[in-house]
Write a protein that holds these residues in place. Structure first.
Motif, short mmCIF file in Angstrom:
data_model
loop_
_atom_site.label_atom_id
_atom_site.label_comp_id
_atom_site.label_asym_id
_atom_site.label_seq_id
_atom_site.Cartn_x
_atom_site.Cartn_y
_atom_site.Cartn_z
N THR A 185 0.85 -1.18 0.00
CA THR A 185 0.00 0.00 0.00
C THR A 185 0.89 1.24 0.00
OG1 THR A 185 -1.77 -1.12 1.22
CG2 THR A 185 -1.79 1.29 1.22
N GLU A 186 0.61 2.16 -0.91
CA GLU A 186 1.36 3.42 -0.96
C GLU A 186 0.46 4.54 -0.48
OE1 GLU A 186 4.11 6.13 -3.95
OE2 GLU A 186 3.06 4.36 -4.72
N MET A 187 0.86 5.15 0.62
CA MET A 187 0.11 6.27 1.18
C MET A 187 0.46 7.54 0.39
SD MET A 187 -1.27 4.59 3.64
CE MET A 187 -1.00 3.23 4.79
N THR A 188 -0.54 8.20 -0.15
CA THR A 188 -0.34 9.41 -0.94
C THR A 188 -0.71 10.64 -0.11
OG1 THR A 188 -0.84 8.22 -2.98
CG2 THR A 188 -0.97 10.62 -3.05
N MET A 189 0.21 11.58 -0.01
CA MET A 189 -0.08 12.79 0.75
C MET A 189 -0.85 13.78 -0.14
SD MET A 189 2.36 15.39 2.88
CE MET A 189 3.17 16.08 1.43
N VAL A 190 -2.03 14.14 0.31
CA VAL A 190 -2.82 15.17 -0.37
C VAL A 190 -2.68 16.50 0.37
CG1 VAL A 190 -5.15 15.83 -1.08
CG2 VAL A 190 -4.44 13.44 -1.25
N LYS A 191 -2.70 16.42 1.68
CA LYS A 191 -2.60 17.63 2.51
C LYS A 191 -2.06 17.22 3.87
CE LYS A 191 -5.50 21.74 3.17
NZ LYS A 191 -6.89 22.26 3.07
N HIS A 192 -1.20 18.06 4.46
CA HIS A 192 -0.62 17.72 5.76
C HIS A 192 -0.48 19.01 6.57
CE1 HIS A 192 1.88 16.04 8.90
NE2 HIS A 192 1.80 14.85 8.33
N PRO A 193 -0.90 19.00 7.85
CA PRO A 193 -0.84 20.23 8.66
C PRO A 193 0.57 20.73 8.91
CG PRO A 193 -1.42 18.32 10.01
CD PRO A 193 -1.50 17.89 8.59
N PHE A 194 1.57 19.86 8.82
CA PHE A 194 2.95 20.28 9.04
C PHE A 194 3.34 21.40 8.08
CE2 PHE A 194 7.59 19.83 8.52
CZ PHE A 194 7.98 19.88 9.85
N ARG A 195 2.81 21.33 6.85
CA ARG A 195 3.13 22.34 5.86
C ARG A 195 2.47 23.67 6.17
NH1 ARG A 195 3.29 19.40 -0.10
NH2 ARG A 195 5.14 18.13 0.32
N SER A 196 1.51 23.67 7.08
CA SER A 196 0.86 24.92 7.48
C SER A 196 1.36 25.41 8.83
CB SER A 196 -0.67 24.70 7.55
OG SER A 196 -1.18 24.29 6.31
N GLY A 197 2.46 24.84 9.27
CA GLY A 197 3.07 25.28 10.52
C GLY A 197 2.56 24.59 11.76
N ILE A 198 1.82 23.50 11.61
CA ILE A 198 1.29 22.77 12.77
C ILE A 198 2.24 21.64 13.11
CG2 ILE A 198 -0.68 21.51 13.68
CD1 ILE A 198 -1.27 24.42 12.92
N LYS A 199 2.68 21.58 14.35
CA LYS A 199 3.62 20.54 14.77
C LYS A 199 2.87 19.23 15.01
CE LYS A 199 3.43 21.58 19.74
NZ LYS A 199 4.23 21.97 20.90
N GLY A 200 3.65 18.14 15.10
CA GLY A 200 3.09 16.84 15.39
C GLY A 200 2.41 16.85 16.76
N GLN A 201 1.24 16.23 16.86
CA GLN A 201 0.46 16.28 18.08
C GLN A 201 0.15 14.89 18.63
OE1 GLN A 201 -2.62 19.67 17.79
NE2 GLN A 201 -2.23 19.11 15.65
N PRO A 202 0.08 14.75 19.97
CA PRO A 202 -0.24 13.46 20.57
C PRO A 202 -1.60 12.97 20.07
CG PRO A 202 0.52 15.03 22.24
CD PRO A 202 0.32 15.80 20.97
N GLY A 203 -1.66 11.67 19.82
CA GLY A 203 -2.89 11.07 19.36
C GLY A 203 -3.04 11.09 17.85
N VAL A 204 -2.29 11.99 17.19
CA VAL A 204 -2.33 12.05 15.73
C VAL A 204 -1.01 11.53 15.17
CG1 VAL A 204 -2.56 13.54 13.71
CG2 VAL A 204 -3.92 14.01 15.76
N GLU A 205 0.10 12.10 15.64
CA GLU A 205 1.42 11.73 15.11
C GLU A 205 2.14 10.70 15.98
OE1 GLU A 205 1.29 14.32 11.73
OE2 GLU A 205 2.62 12.67 12.28
N PHE A 206 1.85 10.69 17.26
CA PHE A 206 2.59 9.77 18.14
C PHE A 206 1.76 9.46 19.38
CE2 PHE A 206 3.80 14.12 19.11
CZ PHE A 206 3.71 14.18 20.49
#
Length: 206
Positions: A185-206
């Motif tokens: 399975t290849e995950m395709t990035m369409v949109k990601h909050p990191f590019r809008s200045g949002i850091k990784g958050q508990p429960g979403v990224e780790f």
């Protein structure tokens, strides 16, 4: 005498009945079982998350399983807390990495840690009691040649027990690995909050 037109509900029922019949015929031919080599790759989010979802399914089915983390070992992640805190009897968790290569800035140490992780992975995969082994972010170690792709492929082809599932995650999966995999399975990035200045958050990224 003309036929009375079918209602929307009746047309839908007929359509679904045909679809179910076709599906049932297809499933009648699917009787085999085997341990799968599963690759989750691509630039999009969800590779490790999907792998851990499978691990939780194994735990729910009381199937012994194991995780080897090749990169994120230094992170305090939710999945690690959950598995080590509540399901250690069913799932072994081995955090072998110390962070992404740009964080450690020590290639020799990264190679040594990747090798240590692979040695542990081989031991776990060889154990016929363990039904699934998740090799989280091993694709990154393979991409940077911290591990020998030929060795990894040869081991999976010749030494993996027939009913053991092995899940390999991380971007840029090597073509050799994709070639022997049963499911990719290849995950395709369409949109990601990191590019809008949002850091990784508990429960979403780790």
């Amino acid at each position: 005498m003309t036929d009375t037109p079918l209602s929307d509900e009746a047309r839908h029922a007929v359509k679904m009945a045909k679809k179910k019949a076709a599906r049932d015929r297809m499933m009648e031919k699917k009787e085999g079982e085997k341990g799968l080599i599963i690759v989750h790759t691509g630039a999009g989010k969800g590779k490790s998350s999907s792998g851990f979802g499978m691990i939780l399914r194994c735990i729910a089915h009381e199937m012994p399983c194991a995780v080897v983390q090749f990169i994120k070992g230094a992170w305090d992640t939710g999945e690690r807390r959950l598995i080590e805190g509540r399901f250690s009897g069913l799932c072994q968790f081995h955090a072998m990495g110390e962070g992404f290569t740009w964080e450690t800035q020590d290639k020799a140490r990264d190679i040594a840690m990747a090798r240590k992780g692979w040695e542990k992975a081989m031991d776990l995969i060889r154990d016929p009691e363990i039904r699934m082994v998740l090799l989280d972010e091993i694709n990154i170690a393979l991409r940077y040649d911290y591990l020998d792709i030929a060795e990894v492929v040869a081991f999976l082809e010749t030494e993996k027990p027939p009913m053991t599932h092995v899940v390999l995650t991380g971007r840029n999966a090597r073509e050799e690995l994709i070639g022997i995999a049963d499911l990719v399975t290849e995950m395709t990035m369409v949109k990601h909050p990191f590019r809008s200045g949002i850091k990784g958050q508990p429960g979403v990224e780790f």
